[in-house]
Design a protein around this motif. Structure first.
Motif, PDB file in Angstrom:
ATOM      1  N   GLY A  14       0.970  -1.319  -0.161  1.00  0.00           N
ATOM      2  CA  GLY A  14       0.021   0.152  -0.001  1.00  0.00           C
ATOM      3  C   GLY A  14       0.711   1.188   0.086  1.00  0.00           C
ATOM      4  N   ASP A  15       1.913   1.218   0.224  1.00  0.00           N
ATOM      5  CA  ASP A  15       2.919   2.477   0.155  1.00  0.00           C
ATOM      6  C   ASP A  15       3.460   2.765  -0.985  1.00  0.00           C
ATOM      7  N   SER A  16       3.954   3.624  -1.054  1.00  0.00           N
ATOM      8  CA  SER A  16       4.713   4.402  -2.360  1.00  0.00           C
ATOM      9  C   SER A  16       6.038   4.404  -2.342  1.00  0.00           C
ATOM     10  N   LEU A  17       6.795   4.437  -3.628  1.00  0.00           N
ATOM     11  CA  LEU A  17       8.104   4.797  -3.791  1.00  0.00           C
ATOM     12  C   LEU A  17       8.275   5.314  -5.069  1.00  0.00           C
ATOM     13  N   ARG A  18       9.451   6.168  -5.271  1.00  0.00           N
ATOM     14  CA  ARG A  18       9.625   6.776  -6.618  1.00  0.00           C
ATOM     15  C   ARG A  18      11.262   6.452  -6.833  1.00  0.00           C
ATOM     16  N   LEU A  19      11.293   5.760  -7.874  1.00  0.00           N
ATOM     17  CA  LEU A  19      12.453   5.413  -8.570  1.00  0.00           C
ATOM     18  C   LEU A  19      13.136   6.444  -9.390  1.00  0.00           C
ATOM     19  N   SER A  20      14.266   6.702  -9.267  1.00  0.00           N
ATOM     20  CA  SER A  20      15.001   7.493 -10.344  1.00  0.00           C
ATOM     21  C   SER A  20      15.984   6.821 -11.183  1.00  0.00           C
ATOM     22  N   MET A  82       5.635   4.746  -7.925  1.00  0.00           N
ATOM     23  CA  MET A  82       5.104   3.608  -7.649  1.00  0.00           C
ATOM     24  C   MET A  82       3.963   3.695  -6.471  1.00  0.00           C
ATOM     25  N   ASN A  83       2.731   3.635  -6.632  1.00  0.00           N
ATOM     26  CA  ASN A  83       1.733   3.822  -5.849  1.00  0.00           C
ATOM     27  C   ASN A  83       1.036   2.555  -5.451  1.00  0.00           C
TER      28      ASN A  83
END
Length: 118
Positions: A14-20, A82-83
């Motif tokens: 349920g969490d989010s992450l942002r990849l770069s 990513m959500n």
């Protein structure tokens, strides 16, 4: 092109992450960019891609509506937001580039691990 992927980590479902994905040595302006992932025991799959001119994007069915690919050509960087992460999203994520007119991804980053716990 040299690519550096970052932003992975351990999160809960349920969490989010942002990849770069930061590029160096060459501008990304003439390259399409894709995010791939490979889970243990599975083949690598294309998760999302964005065209060189940011006009078109595409997503794997498994991430549609949850992941968003973007790029900032001025910063020579691409992102994968990513959500609503799920345990099945657990994988090593790679960014890769494909030169305009090419049919294959030629340059790859080193991968960043995303682990989603239930």
């Amino acid at each position: 092109v040299q690519l550096q992927a970052s932003g992975g980590g351990l999160v809960q479902a349920g969490d989010s992450l942002r990849l770069s994905c930061a590029a160096s040595r060459r501008s990304l302006r003439n390259y399409s960019l894709g995010w791939f992932r490979q889970a243990p025991g599975k083949e690598r799959e294309l998760v999302a891609s964005v065209s060189y001119n940011i006009v078109s994007t595409s997503y794997a069915d498994s991430v549609k509506g949850r992941f968003t690919i973007s790029r900032d050509n001025a910063k020579n960087t691409a992102y994968l937001q990513m959500n609503t992460l799920k345990p099945e999203d657990t994988a090593v994520y790679y960014c890769a580039t494909k030169l305009l007119g090419s049919s294959t991804y030629d340059y790859w980053g080193q991968g960043t691990l995303v682990t989603v716990s239930s």
